[in-house]
Design an enzyme around this catalytic site. Sequence first.
Site, PDB file in Angstrom:
ATOM      1  NE  ARG A   1     -24.187  -0.031  -8.484  1.00 19.26           N
ATOM      2  CZ  ARG A   1     -23.845   1.024  -9.459  1.00 19.26           C
ATOM      3  NH1 ARG A   1     -22.604   1.417  -9.296  1.00 19.26           N
ATOM      4  NH2 ARG A   1     -24.663   1.586 -10.147  1.00 19.26           N
TER       5      ARG A   1
ATOM      6  CG  HIS B   1     -19.640 -11.798  -2.315  1.00 22.11           C
ATOM      7  ND1 HIS B   1     -20.072 -11.872  -3.839  1.00 22.11           N
ATOM      8  CD2 HIS B   1     -18.850 -12.727  -1.927  1.00 22.11           C
ATOM      9  CE1 HIS B   1     -19.532 -13.055  -3.985  1.00 22.11           C
ATOM     10  NE2 HIS B   1     -18.498 -13.576  -3.083  1.00 22.11           N
TER      11      HIS B   1
ATOM     12  CB  SER C   1     -22.433 -16.187 -14.063  1.00 19.45           C
ATOM     13  OG  SER C   1     -21.424 -15.418 -13.222  1.00 19.45           O
TER      14      SER C   1
END
Length: 227
Positions: A56, A104, A172
Amino acid sequence: MKKLVILSGAGISQESGIKTFRDMGGLWEEYDINEVATPEAWERNPELVMRFYNDRRKQLLGCEPNKGHYGLAALEKDFDVHIITQNVDDLHERAGSSKVLHLHGELKKARSSVDENLIYDIDGWELKFGDRCKHESQLRPHIVWFGEQVPAIEEALPIVHDAEIFVVVGTSLNVYPAAGLLNYVRRGVPVFLIDPNPVDVYSKVTFIKEKAGKGVEILKNELKKYL
Ligand code: APR
């Protein structure tokens, strides 16, 4: 200046080439959350977890902020903008936003596995086995994994409570406690939601059904009436 608070998620970085999690073809279709994003996974198979976040990070180094990030940064000219993001990338900062709170964690940082307050910058893309904190314990990705506390939520709550305008972009709203922040917006505060897909919300919002790049441009126009 009015206090404008933005809750962002993976969708804002999609146009920079970073995959979201729960869309079709999203990261959680390719990977099992339980194998890469929990403390148990780190215990069981640290090599896999390390590789997942190194990949990532490597990808992030090749990405640039997009029109959405830049548009939000430009709003600082007229508003007291606070960004609360679930994203672990640094694209809001690279676009010039000055107040960014990461709920996060941050991909480009590592932390001690014995003291969560010991946080280090990662040089380049690779965190390695053998990289240790000052107490000689292995460094882990500075990511809030599923099942872990979200300490930054304490800092987020008063920011959301004082918001005079609230914007949700590219999330979301599936993951708590971040998704619950919407419930702390005071009654009467205008709420805008930018997303190309429907998102379930119980409060009254102005829905801008566009990708972030275009959506932030539309938002900028909508905000003129609050100047
Ligand atoms: N612009 C704006 N929104 C977009 C775009 C885009 N170009 N592309 C997709 N979206 C929307 C999707 O429609 C969806 O509503 O972004 C949202 C992404 O949702 P998720 O993939 O669930 O991402 P997010 O809400 O940020 O996930 C929350 O879950 O896995 C964890 O820790 C991870 O921080 C993450 C958290």
